[in-house]
Write an enzyme that holds these catalytic residues in place. Structure first.
Site, PDB file in Angstrom:
ATOM      1  N   LYS A 104       0.844  -1.200   0.000  1.00 56.18           N
ATOM      2  CA  LYS A 104       0.000   0.000   0.000  1.00 56.18           C
ATOM      3  C   LYS A 104       0.877   1.248   0.000  1.00 56.18           C
ATOM      4  O   LYS A 104       2.087   1.161   0.279  1.00 56.18           O
ATOM      5  CB  LYS A 104      -0.905  -0.023   1.233  1.00 56.18           C
ATOM      6  CG  LYS A 104      -0.133  -0.003   2.553  1.00 56.18           C
ATOM      7  CD  LYS A 104      -1.021  -0.366   3.739  1.00 56.18           C
ATOM      8  CE  LYS A 104      -0.236  -0.353   5.037  1.00 56.18           C
ATOM      9  NZ  LYS A 104      -1.016  -0.846   6.168  1.00 56.18           N
TER      10      LYS A 104
ATOM     11  N   TYR B 202      14.658  29.668   9.395  1.00 52.94           N
ATOM     12  CA  TYR B 202      13.406  30.279   9.868  1.00 52.94           C
ATOM     13  C   TYR B 202      13.336  30.284  11.384  1.00 52.94           C
ATOM     14  O   TYR B 202      13.648  29.283  12.035  1.00 52.94           O
ATOM     15  CB  TYR B 202      12.204  29.500   9.330  1.00 52.94           C
ATOM     16  CG  TYR B 202      11.925  29.734   7.868  1.00 52.94           C
ATOM     17  CD1 TYR B 202      11.626  31.010   7.393  1.00 52.94           C
ATOM     18  CD2 TYR B 202      11.950  28.680   6.962  1.00 52.94           C
ATOM     19  CE1 TYR B 202      11.359  31.214   6.042  1.00 52.94           C
ATOM     20  CE2 TYR B 202      11.677  28.875   5.618  1.00 52.94           C
ATOM     21  CZ  TYR B 202      11.385  30.152   5.160  1.00 52.94           C
ATOM     22  OH  TYR B 202      11.128  30.358   3.835  1.00 52.94           O
TER      23      TYR B 202
HETATM   24  C1  LIG Z   1      -0.179  -1.799   6.869  1.00 51.18           C
HETATM   25  C2  LIG Z   1      -0.726  -3.074   7.360  1.00 51.18           C
HETATM   26  C3  LIG Z   1       0.111  -4.186   7.511  1.00 51.18           C
HETATM   27  C4  LIG Z   1       1.616  -4.121   7.339  1.00 51.18           C
HETATM   28  O1  LIG Z   1       2.174  -3.697   8.546  1.00 51.18           O
HETATM   29  P1  LIG Z   1       3.751  -3.625   8.780  1.00 51.18           P
HETATM   30  O2  LIG Z   1       3.878  -3.178  10.169  1.00 51.18           O
HETATM   31  O3  LIG Z   1       4.268  -2.620   7.792  1.00 51.18           O
HETATM   32  O4  LIG Z   1       4.291  -4.982   8.519  1.00 51.18           O
HETATM   33  C5  LIG Z   1      -0.469  -5.402   7.857  1.00 51.18           C
HETATM   34  N1  LIG Z   1      -1.799  -5.495   8.081  1.00 51.18           N
HETATM   35  C6  LIG Z   1      -2.623  -4.435   7.968  1.00 51.18           C
HETATM   36  C7  LIG Z   1      -4.060  -4.606   8.252  1.00 51.18           C
HETATM   37  C8  LIG Z   1      -2.114  -3.178   7.639  1.00 51.18           C
HETATM   38  O5  LIG Z   1      -2.932  -2.133   7.579  1.00 51.18           O
END
Ligand SMILES: *Cc1c(COP(=O)(O)O)cnc(C)c1O
Length: 401
Positions: A64, A285
């Site tokens: 994702k 800044y």
């Molecule tokens: C993002 C996500 C993961 C992956 O998690 P990591 O900590 O990056 O391994 C797994 N399960 C769900 C439901 C997520 O939203």
């Protein structure tokens, strides 16, 4: 059919127009951007295999948010080369993009499930929704009946994170209906831990017990419970299909624990200007840094628009060779300033490259310094960075060790 990683590489190169030579990006091209990001696909593949070996279960890749900012298609292709056949994204839109950009014979799951009306598009592309509510489930069943097809799905139950998935009441309703799985091909029952990065937290055991209870009440089905942290810390072992994200990208999912993952990213930026300042001069800044003595400083071409956190005000550093150049004052949108007094005068010049993430400073170090988490650092690495992918079968980049 198992496709060799070399073939996936050539697919990646031809479809995505990936640069095949590091020289193309790493040369000091005056037309190129001020910062460059090298992404080591061999390290991603290595981490995938490492997790698989450690957990002894099937490992799905969570890609994702553009594979945590590193490029969904090249990362997915490298993972496919390592044997991955299960990919999770958050949105249907990301699943469709993955189908379009990477020709994978893979299962693609959508964590958020589907908005009402998106079911046909998902089914046409063979995407597997995670059903988080009875409403999502009913819509998917309706389409399955219309099409006379047992459509694939994952059922998510909320076991204590109170974020996504069917509630206890919805599970009661489900277990009261003997027909629940009849129209659908339920591939997995899944849940997600709230405290996986603290393996000993009591909440993990409570969620585990709640999950076990739901499993016992539903028809037999495979499970998916663990993210990177839960899979690697494995207290207790969670088995089933592991959903790994962060660990694939080389950052430790449990603060302070080293699982032997290989770093995946190297970030460097160029020096825009060098100057000398006097005692009493303010930097950046808000003048949050005021020199107490004469200093040599340098301005680096990376800012918060590129994902260099504003929270680094006076924290962390850039590295020129092995010389640490501490951050001075606030990070601007396009640049920040470092203390170069530790170098001989003239040793650092405009156009020189300094390391921001690499051998001397990890993604985790930056996150800690910025009061952030490694996830945020990776996903914010911005579109202005020039990206170079080290192919999955090429010699690896410099290592931290
Ligand atoms: C993002 C996500 C993961 C992956 O998690 P990591 O900590 O990056 O391994 C797994 N399960 C769900 C439901 C997520 O939203």
């Amino acid at each position: 059919m198992m496709i060799e990683s070399g073939l996936w590489e050539s697919i990646a190169v031809s479809i995505l127009g990936l640069t095949t030579s590091q020289d193309d990006v790493l040369a000091d091209d005056p037309l190129a951007s001020g910062a460059r990001l090298a992404i080591d696909l061999a390290a991603v593949a290595y981490n995938y295999r490492l997790i698989e070996a450690k957990v002894g279960a099937t490992v799905a890749a969570v890609v994702k948010a553009d594979a945590y900012g590193l490029g969904m298609a090249p990362v997915a292709l490298a993972l496919a080369g390592a044997g991955c056949r299960d990919f999770f994204v958050a949105h249907l839109q990301e699943a469709l993009a993955l189908r379009r950009e990477a020709p994978l014979e893979a299962r693609i799951y959508v964590l958020h499930g589907l908005w009402p009306g998106a079911e046909r598009a998902a089914a046409d592309e063979g995407v597997i929704p995670v059903l988080n509510s009875l409403g999502q489930m009913q819509a998917w069943r309706r389409l399955a009946r219309q099409r006379g097809q047992r459509l694939p799905a994952v059922l998510q139950v909320d076991t204590g994170m109170s974020r996504l998935g069917m509630s206890r009441h919805e599970v009661d309703w489900l277990t009261a209906d003997p027909e629940i799985f009849s129209d659908l091909d339920i591939r997995l029952l899944m849940s997600h831990l709230a405290c996986a990065d603290h393996p000993d937290a009591a909440g993990n055991a409570r969620q585990r017990a709640a999950f076990t209870d739901v499993i016992a009440r539903l028809p037999p089905v495979d499970q998916s419970f663990a993210n990177s942290a839960a899979a690697l810390s494995a207290r207790p072992s969670f088995g089933g299909l592991v959903r790994a994200g962060l660990a694939l990208f080389g950052a430790s999912p449990v603060p302070g624990e080293d699982f032997g993952l290989r770093p995946v990213v190297r970030l460097e930026a160029r020096v825009l200007q060098c100057r000398s300042i006097c005692a009493g001069d303010g930097v950046g800044y808000g003048h949050t840094f005021i020199a107490s003595e004469a200093m040599r400083i340098a301005t680096v071409a990376m800012g918060y628009a590129d994902g260099w956190p504003r929270g680094l005000d006076g924290r962390a550093a850039a590295y020129f060779g092995d010389q640490r150049l501490p951050v001075l004052g606030r990070v601007s949108m396009d640049s920040f300033v470092v203390d170069a007094s530790g170098l001989e005068p003239g040793a650092l010049r405009a156009g020189d490259w300094v390391e921001l993430i690499g051998r001397h400073q990890s993604v985790e170090d930056i996150a800690t310094a910025a009061g952030a988490i490694p996830y945020e650092i990776l996903v914010n690495l911005g579109p202005r960075l020039q990206r170079w992918y080290a192919p999955a079968d090429a010699p690896s980049l410099d290592r931290t060790n």
